[in-house]
Design an enzyme around this catalytic site. Structure first.
Site, short mmCIF file in Angstrom:
data_model
loop_
_atom_site.label_atom_id
_atom_site.label_comp_id
_atom_site.label_asym_id
_atom_site.label_seq_id
_atom_site.Cartn_x
_atom_site.Cartn_y
_atom_site.Cartn_z
N ASP A 20 4.35 5.10 7.45
CA ASP A 20 3.98 4.27 8.60
C ASP A 20 5.16 4.25 9.57
OD1 ASP A 20 1.68 3.79 7.25
OD2 ASP A 20 2.15 1.72 6.69
N HIS A 40 8.65 0.38 12.18
CA HIS A 40 7.65 -0.25 11.31
C HIS A 40 8.17 -1.52 10.65
CE1 HIS A 40 3.93 -0.50 9.19
NE2 HIS A 40 4.51 -0.43 8.01
N HIS A 58 2.35 -0.08 13.98
CA HIS A 58 1.85 1.28 13.84
C HIS A 58 1.73 1.88 15.24
CE1 HIS A 58 0.69 1.12 9.56
NE2 HIS A 58 0.39 -0.15 9.79
N ASP A 118 0.81 -1.22 0.00
CA ASP A 118 0.00 0.00 0.00
C ASP A 118 0.84 1.27 0.00
OD1 ASP A 118 0.79 -0.72 2.59
OD2 ASP A 118 -0.77 0.51 3.50
N HIS A 119 2.17 1.12 -0.08
CA HIS A 119 3.05 2.29 -0.15
C HIS A 119 3.98 2.27 -1.36
CE1 HIS A 119 2.25 4.11 3.87
NE2 HIS A 119 1.80 2.88 4.09
#
Length: 773
Positions: free
Chosen positions: A202, A181, A421, A92-93
């Site tokens: 994150d 993270h 997180h 997602d990054h």
């Protein structure tokens, strides 16, 4: 150079001229979320300031298929991006990066992609794994890129170190800092023209078994773009989580069940493997139950983890120093062939990707094990809305099978987050320690983000402090305006001595990458490699009037004109200390000047004035009477001088006191104060005489012109030479100074206003007469 016929003392020239910045140089910052705006997934943040454009992260949405998983990439011209910064390797990054780099116009621009060394190493592995998993998906629309695209994007990225200051041309720089993270994760401190933005990505503020926690940059940023994944939730501390986790795993296998943990191939998978290996080592009764990680990518990635031990915490580094490799697991083994699980029906623990169980081995095992109540699944990371992992948390009676139909769900479902997180307590404390003027919350669901914003405001309000918190939606630009000071640094010979307060410093102002340097012209080449040139401009103009008429027009426009002769002996005027008007023939003049912003403006106005002389009604009036015409022949006869040439020695006290500029000044002051006396001029005291109340003299005994303003039995005296005001009443003095400033702006000529001088006053010496003796 023209010899001066009389002494002219101009006011000091301005030392530095600073022009207004263009629109694109306005001190405002625009932040646009192309993903992760009030959602979790497809992180993509566009930062724009002073013509620079930075993109932070480019991820896919794990819950969306195909093109729908991408950020809103059509909202941006990717060829204009100066740099892309990838915080870490998670899907997602980072998973949209091959598509953006290879299938958009990003490659048509000059932008580069940056990530840490560890992130780049794992990025190549994870993106190849993403391609492999997409190839397994029966829905071919989800295949956004292939292995060639991944390989090309990987080769084009630039790897950087933590704390490395990366400078990009144009006033743009950034520095990566540890984010916790996952291995290689970084937060970026970005600086654009002095404005500092911290993009966290994150991050974790809790040191785990192998990673350091996120660090606080040594520089305070103006803006903090911060994740808000868990909102206001408070998570249990690490020891408590580890005990809950190991107890759950042990309970499942002790009842004869199989324990499934869907994990990403990198990240908390390595953390859980370290934890389980240690727990199995401490519990011999469990050592006959196998613990597997079912991912070849996990196995290949362990080599990367061993390579970047120097970026991990002190515990891991010290164990490696003792030749004790914590990643050489005793009880956690690689499951090369998943078919082995189907042959052995006994209890086991298996960590398998993908994390969200949308497809792949983790989804296959879930569907196979779901009907048996002895089995259990432990969700160990954050579950994105719309994924099977999030669906399972609601404990449905049935789950949808990828093969069609539904599968009964009887296995137990538990969630213990090792997603690394920050929770509310950690996030709130970190935000306060950073101390940014603006906080932009991203990477969080809208409801969680809203509650976090309210909680942060309450926290600051309780301390009597204010904070600006923003929660932008996708594709809705957030514009922030900042008041920034421009600092000029003097270097070279100008910096040899420290100037006193209030003194003027003159030099060349050099601007580069939004920084300003002042230096002497003699130092320009040494410090910048640049050389200087002087441009002399000339412009001829035909005229049909007398030279005196030309002077009359110039005096009327500029107030003061110096008369002289230039090097070849030709008559010339000097306008405002910068432009020469030379009489090159009876019917033509030539304008000459050194090119500069101010001289060019003066020359343009003088040229326009000269070109309009012939058509002006004033010219006809001036030349209509006998002996007041333009003389373009050599016959000798008298002319009426249009301008009586008077010099300091020729002016009487009466002439000076009746100067029309003084009269206009007196009228202006009378309109505001009523009673004004002057101009006053008294002769100096004779040698040896005692004081008689006449203090209107300078240190050399020359008389000073004064003007007295009287109001309510108070008097303020204006020195008409220096334009200083003196009075016993401080209030009246201040009022007169304010009105005098407005008056001078009104009555001064253009040349006096431009050069910053006072009224045009020549010093007059008056011999004492008998009545003054």
């Amino acid at each position: 150079m023209i010899p001066r016929r009389h002494h002219f003392k101009p006011a000091p020239q301005p030392t530095v001229q600073v022009l207004q910045p263009p629109d694109e140089d306005a001190p405002s910052l625009t932040i646009t979320m192309l993903g992760a705006g009030q959602e979790v997934g497809r992180s993509c943040c566009v930062i724009e300031h002073r013509g620079k454009k930075i993109v932070c992260d480019a991820g896919l949405h794990p819950a969306q298929p195909g093109i729908g998983a991408l950020p809103f990439i059509d909202e941006l011209d990717w060829s204009t991006v100066d740099a892309m910064l990838i915080t870490h390797f998670h899907v997602d990054h980072a998973a949209a990066l091959p598509y953006i780099m290879e299938k958009t116009n990003f490659k048509d621009g000059n932008g580069k992609v940056y990530m840490t060394h560890a992130t780049k190493a794992i990025y190549g592995l994870t993106m190849m794994d993403t391609v492999r998993l997409n190839d397994q998906n029966p829905d071919t629309s989800g295949r956004l890129y292939d292995e060639a695209d991944v390989q090309s994007s990987w080769q084009s990225t630039i790897a950087v170190d933590y704390h490395q200051d990366i400078v990009i041309a144009g006033g743009l720089r950034f520095t990566p800092y540890h984010a916790g993270h996952v291995l290689g994760a970084s937060m970026f401190l970005i600086e654009i023209a002095g404005l500092k933005i911290l993009y966290t990505g994150d991050y974790s503020r809790e040191e785990d078994r192998h990673l350091v926690m996120a660090e606080i940059p040594p520089v305070k940023p103006d803006v903090m773009i911060c994740e808000s994944t868990f909102g206001v939730h408070t998570l249990p501390d690490r020891k408590e989580k580890e005990e809950q986790f190991t107890t759950l795993v042990a309970n499942i296998v002790r009842r004869g069940g199989r324990c499934l943990m869907p994990i990403p191939s990198f990240g908390n998978g390595q953390e859980l493997a370290l934890l389980l290996d240690e727990y199995w080592n401490d519990h011999p009764e469990l050592q006959n139950i196998p613990v597997y990680f079912a991912s070849s990518l996990f196995q290949r990635g362990m080599r990367v983890y061993k390579t970047y031990v120097h970026t991990m915490n002190a515990n891991i580094r010290s164990r490696f120093a003792r030749r004790d490799n914590p990643f050489d697991f005793r009880f956690v083994k690689w499951l090369k062939d998943p078919q082995k699980l189907r042959e052995n029906k006994g209890p086991c623990v298996i960590m398998s990707s993908p994390q969200f169980m949308s497809f792949g081995l983790s989804r296959d095992l879930l569907e196979e094990w779901a009907p048996d109540s002895k089995n259990g699944v432990i969700v160990t990371g954050y579950s994105i809305e719309g994924t099977m992992a999030r669906t399972l948390l609601s404990e449905p009676d049935h789950i949808e099978s990828l093969k069609g139909g539904n599968v009964p769900r009887r296995l137990t479902v538990k969630e213990i987050s090792f997603g690394a997180h920050v929770d509310y307590a950690q996030n709130s404390k970190f935000i306060q320690e950073i101390g940014a003027q603006h906080v932009v919350l991203v990477h969080g669901e809208a409801s969680q983000m809203g509650r976090l914003r309210a909680a942060l405001r309450d926290t600051y309000a309780a301390k009597g402090q204010e904070i600006n918190i923003h929660t932008p939606k996708n594709c809705e630009p957030l514009t922030l305006t900042f008041r920034q000071e421009r600092m000029v640094k003097a270097i070279g010979s100008l910096a040899a001595t420290r100037p006193e307060h209030g003194t003027s410093v003159k030099g060349l102002l050099v601007s580069k990458d939004f920084s300003y340097t002042l230096l002497s012209p003699a130092d320009l080449h040494d410090f910048t490699g640049l050389s200087t040139s002087t441009i002399i401009q000339k412009q001829g103009v035909a005229i049909s009037v007398d030279w005196a008429v030309v002077r009359w027009y110039l005096e009327g426009m500029y107030g003061e004109v110096e008369e002289g002769v230039e090097e070849e002996g030709k008559a010339a005027f000097i306008i405002m200390n910068g432009v020469q008007v030379v009489q090159i023939s009876p019917t033509a003049v030539e304008l000459r000047w050194k090119s500069s912003s101010s001289n060019d403006m003066i020359a343009d106005s003088a040229l326009a004035l000269l070109l309009g002389i012939d058509g002006s009604p004033a010219t006809a009036k001036l030349t209509a009477s006998p002996n007041k015409h333009a003389c373009n022949h050599s016959n000798s006869h008298s002319h009426t001088d249009l301008y009586p040439h008077t010099y300091p020695g020729d002016k009487s006290a009466k002439d000076v006191a009746s100067n029309p500029e003084f009269e206009r000044l007196r009228m202006f002051l009378e309109a505001h104060f009523g009673h004004v006396e002057g101009p006053n001029l008294r002769p100096p005291l004779p040698p040896g005489a005692d004081g008689d109340g006449n203090d209107d003299k300078d240190k050399d005994g020359d008389d000073w012109l004064t003007m007295d303003v009287k109001l309510d039995n108070q008097t303020a005296r204006i020195d008409l030479i220096s334009m200083r005001v003196e009075s016993e009443s401080a209030e009246l003095q201040k009022r007169v100074e304010t009105v005098l400033e407005m008056a001078l702006t009104t009555v001064k000529s253009l040349s006096q206003t431009f050069l910053g001088g006072g009224l045009d006053v020549d010093m007059v010496k008056v011999e004492p007469n008998e009545s003054d003796s």
